[in-house]
Write a protein that holds these residues in place. Structure first.
Motif, mmCIF file in Angstrom:
data_model
loop_
_atom_site.group_PDB
_atom_site.id
_atom_site.type_symbol
_atom_site.label_atom_id
_atom_site.label_comp_id
_atom_site.label_asym_id
_atom_site.label_seq_id
_atom_site.Cartn_x
_atom_site.Cartn_y
_atom_site.Cartn_z
ATOM 1 N N ARG A 142 0.824 -1.194 0.000
ATOM 2 C CA ARG A 142 0.000 0.000 0.000
ATOM 3 C C ARG A 142 0.864 1.253 0.000
ATOM 4 N NH1 ARG A 142 -4.892 -1.412 4.323
ATOM 5 N NH2 ARG A 142 -5.186 -3.543 3.647
ATOM 6 N N GLY A 143 0.273 2.308 -0.538
ATOM 7 C CA GLY A 143 0.941 3.597 -0.539
ATOM 8 C C GLY A 143 0.257 4.557 0.417
ATOM 9 N N ASP A 144 0.088 5.790 -0.019
ATOM 10 C CA ASP A 144 -0.496 6.827 0.832
ATOM 11 C C ASP A 144 -1.984 6.576 1.067
ATOM 12 O OD1 ASP A 144 1.955 8.074 0.898
ATOM 13 O OD2 ASP A 144 1.506 9.376 -0.813
ATOM 14 N N THR A 145 -2.472 7.022 2.218
ATOM 15 C CA THR A 145 -3.881 6.876 2.563
ATOM 16 C C THR A 145 -4.742 7.804 1.715
ATOM 17 O OG1 THR A 145 -3.264 6.347 4.838
ATOM 18 C CG2 THR A 145 -5.550 6.999 4.460
ATOM 19 N N LEU A 146 -5.874 7.276 1.243
ATOM 20 C CA LEU A 146 -6.806 8.102 0.475
ATOM 21 C C LEU A 146 -7.457 9.133 1.397
ATOM 22 C CD1 LEU A 146 -8.625 5.430 -1.732
ATOM 23 C CD2 LEU A 146 -6.562 6.730 -2.255
ATOM 24 N N GLN A 147 -7.738 10.297 0.843
ATOM 25 C CA GLN A 147 -8.280 11.386 1.642
ATOM 26 C C GLN A 147 -9.560 11.930 1.020
ATOM 27 O OE1 GLN A 147 -6.880 12.276 4.531
ATOM 28 N NE2 GLN A 147 -5.128 10.889 4.276
ATOM 29 N N GLY A 148 -10.373 12.594 1.849
ATOM 30 C CA GLY A 148 -11.495 13.398 1.393
ATOM 31 C C GLY A 148 -12.464 12.692 0.473
ATOM 32 N N ALA A 149 -12.783 13.374 -0.641
ATOM 33 C CA ALA A 149 -13.800 12.890 -1.572
ATOM 34 C C ALA A 149 -13.413 11.555 -2.193
ATOM 35 C CB ALA A 149 -14.036 13.935 -2.666
ATOM 36 N N GLU A 150 -12.112 11.350 -2.429
ATOM 37 C CA GLU A 150 -11.665 10.084 -3.023
ATOM 38 C C GLU A 150 -11.938 8.924 -2.077
ATOM 39 O OE1 GLU A 150 -9.597 7.531 -5.857
ATOM 40 O OE2 GLU A 150 -10.901 9.276 -5.878
ATOM 41 N N ALA A 151 -11.645 9.113 -0.793
ATOM 42 C CA ALA A 151 -11.897 8.071 0.197
ATOM 43 C C ALA A 151 -13.396 7.787 0.307
ATOM 44 C CB ALA A 151 -11.339 8.488 1.553
ATOM 45 N N GLU A 152 -14.213 8.830 0.325
ATOM 46 C CA GLU A 152 -15.658 8.652 0.425
ATOM 47 C C GLU A 152 -16.213 7.932 -0.795
ATOM 48 O OE1 GLU A 152 -19.094 8.471 2.340
ATOM 49 O OE2 GLU A 152 -17.223 9.261 3.190
ATOM 50 N N ARG A 153 -15.697 8.248 -1.967
ATOM 51 C CA ARG A 153 -16.131 7.586 -3.201
ATOM 52 C C ARG A 153 -15.865 6.081 -3.133
ATOM 53 N NH1 ARG A 153 -13.863 6.143 -8.236
ATOM 54 N NH2 ARG A 153 -11.792 6.725 -7.486
ATOM 55 N N VAL A 154 -14.672 5.702 -2.686
ATOM 56 C CA VAL A 154 -14.304 4.290 -2.594
ATOM 57 C C VAL A 154 -15.164 3.573 -1.544
ATOM 58 C CG1 VAL A 154 -12.457 2.708 -1.927
ATOM 59 C CG2 VAL A 154 -11.959 4.634 -3.439
ATOM 60 N N LEU A 155 -15.367 4.202 -0.396
ATOM 61 C CA LEU A 155 -16.185 3.588 0.655
ATOM 62 C C LEU A 155 -17.622 3.361 0.177
ATOM 63 C CD1 LEU A 155 -14.953 5.450 3.874
ATOM 64 C CD2 LEU A 155 -14.711 3.012 3.371
ATOM 65 N N ASN A 156 -18.146 4.307 -0.552
ATOM 66 C CA ASN A 156 -19.506 4.153 -1.085
ATOM 67 C C ASN A 156 -19.588 2.977 -2.052
ATOM 68 O OD1 ASN A 156 -20.611 6.268 0.366
ATOM 69 N ND2 ASN A 156 -20.210 7.786 -1.229
ATOM 70 N N TYR A 157 -18.574 2.839 -2.920
ATOM 71 C CA TYR A 157 -18.542 1.692 -3.832
ATOM 72 C C TYR A 157 -18.535 0.370 -3.055
ATOM 73 C CZ TYR A 157 -17.522 4.468 -8.055
ATOM 74 O OH TYR A 157 -17.588 5.327 -9.106
ATOM 75 N N LEU A 158 -17.678 0.307 -2.032
ATOM 76 C CA LEU A 158 -17.550 -0.928 -1.259
ATOM 77 C C LEU A 158 -18.868 -1.285 -0.574
ATOM 78 C CD1 LEU A 158 -14.020 -0.402 0.350
ATOM 79 C CD2 LEU A 158 -14.621 -2.042 -1.431
ATOM 80 N N ARG A 159 -19.485 -0.310 0.065
ATOM 81 C CA ARG A 159 -20.757 -0.574 0.757
ATOM 82 C C ARG A 159 -21.864 -0.933 -0.237
ATOM 83 N NH1 ARG A 159 -19.790 4.560 3.088
ATOM 84 N NH2 ARG A 159 -18.646 4.458 5.064
ATOM 85 N N ASP A 160 -22.032 -0.101 -1.258
ATOM 86 C CA ASP A 160 -23.142 -0.285 -2.200
ATOM 87 C C ASP A 160 -23.018 -1.594 -2.976
ATOM 88 O OD1 ASP A 160 -23.982 2.158 -1.312
ATOM 89 O OD2 ASP A 160 -23.392 3.271 -3.119
ATOM 90 N N ASP A 161 -21.813 -1.897 -3.452
ATOM 91 C CA ASP A 161 -21.623 -3.124 -4.229
ATOM 92 C C ASP A 161 -21.863 -4.361 -3.371
ATOM 93 O OD1 ASP A 161 -21.021 -1.535 -6.357
ATOM 94 O OD2 ASP A 161 -18.883 -2.025 -6.443
ATOM 95 N N ALA A 162 -21.399 -4.327 -2.106
ATOM 96 C CA ALA A 162 -21.589 -5.471 -1.218
ATOM 97 C C ALA A 162 -23.075 -5.699 -0.946
ATOM 98 C CB ALA A 162 -20.833 -5.249 0.089
ATOM 99 N N MET A 163 -23.797 -4.634 -0.645
ATOM 100 C CA MET A 163 -25.225 -4.752 -0.351
ATOM 101 C C MET A 163 -26.005 -5.209 -1.583
ATOM 102 S SD MET A 163 -25.706 -4.293 2.785
ATOM 103 C CE MET A 163 -24.953 -3.559 4.240
ATOM 104 N N ARG A 164 -25.666 -4.679 -2.740
ATOM 105 C CA ARG A 164 -26.359 -5.063 -3.969
ATOM 106 C C ARG A 164 -26.126 -6.546 -4.275
ATOM 107 N NH1 ARG A 164 -23.944 -1.824 -6.991
ATOM 108 N NH2 ARG A 164 -25.360 -0.073 -6.614
#
Length: 301
Positions: free
Chosen positions: A151-173
């Motif tokens: 791993r490299g640098d930690t994702l921040q701000g809008a980029e981190a939120e975008r990825v988290l939304n994908y992970l949650r939404d895709d898993a639930m779907r």
């Protein structure tokens, strides 16, 4: 970590009914028996059973009857000798059985250690729970630019939120569709063994994992290391705390010689001797490759 009321009652009942035994027990490990240790967001690791203690290691090494006349200090010294000289068989006299709840992608990494007995929850017969590993934001990292599996640098701000939304939404779907596909009353549906293939790798599974101490320490040396993937490392760290209480002499030796020590190649040892003699050794004169030299320098820093 989510436990059902039935699971909590079962754990309470097991801990409330101690069994009399003539076999060796470890006071430290008795405190851990059956208790789940939370790991990640929904996972846990808990001790189901164990065999042996520090004395079992030294007894096997001496092939003696009972405790014999050796002192505690001699026992610890012998265990350190065995660890220092890579004598594995005496450590195989101790065994540990764990109940682990973990994400599937962690389980697939864990199962590469082919030296244990494993029985996993079967999604052919049972329906998996709607539980997924969703990383905390500080665990979201970009791909390393220097390490293809790191791993490299930690994702921040809008980029981190975008990825988290994908992970949650895709898993639930995916789980919604899994439920809709499975055979239910009044609907023929799809067999569970086929419906499971649509589930994501961050869904949780469970297994019983039984391993001897020698192979467990090998697992911990690799997976409790700072270079290991975070999601498996936290499980290894939790197990380390249990092993420390179970076989304290063996664990201290393990920390000294495996976790805190270094293995040197003949070339590296030669370089150290030359450095101690006052020679200015470089990568070009070391006899090492650039990768070996980089690791050697990091060890010395």
């Amino acid at each position: 970590m989510n436990l059902t009321d039935e699971q909590k009652a079962d754990i309470a009942a097991l801990r409330a009914t101690p069994a009399q035994t003539l076999r060796a027990t470890s006071e430290g490990m008795e405190r851990h028996l059956y208790e789940p240790k939370p790991v990640l967001d929904h996972g846990f690791v808990r001790v189901i059973d164990y065999m042996g203690d520090d004395t079992a290691i030294t007894q096997a090494a001496r092939v003696s009857y009972g405790r014999g006349t050796k002192s505690v200090s001699n026992d610890e010294g012998l265990i350190r000798y065995l660890m220092r000289h890579w004598h594995s068989t005496p450590f195989e006299m101790c065994e540990l059985k764990l109940h682990v709840k973990l994400p599937v992608f962690v389980a697939r990494q864990w199962i590469r250690h082919r030296t244990a007995n494993v029985n996993e929850y079967s999604a052919r017969y049972s329906i998996l729970d709607r539980e997924f590993y969703i990383p905390a934001q500080d665990s979201l990292a970009a791909q390393s630019t220097t390490n293809n599996q790191g791993r490299g640098d930690t994702l921040q701000g809008a980029e981190a939120e975008r990825v988290l939304n994908y992970l949650r939404d895709d898993a639930m779907r995916a789980y919604d569709h899994y439920e809709e596909m499975i055979s239910t009353e009044g609907q023929q549906g799809l067999a569970r063994e086929l419906a499971r293939m649509n589930l994501p790798a961050n869904i949780y599974t469970q297994w019983y994992w039984k391993v001897d101490l020698h192979n467990l320490l090998h697992f911990l040396r690799l997976r409790a290391d700072s270079h290991a993937q975070y999601e498996i490392r936290v499980y290894a760290d939790a197990i380390c705390e249990m092993v420390k209480d179970w076989v304290p002499f063996a664990y201290r030796a393990f920390e000294d010689y495996r976790m805190g020590g270094e293995n040197l190649s003949a070339a590296a040892l030669d370089c150290i001797k030359r450095m101690l003699a006052g020679e200015d050794v470089t990568q070009e004169t070391s006899g090492m490759s650039k990768g070996e030299w980089r690791e050697f320098q990091a060890m010395l820093d």
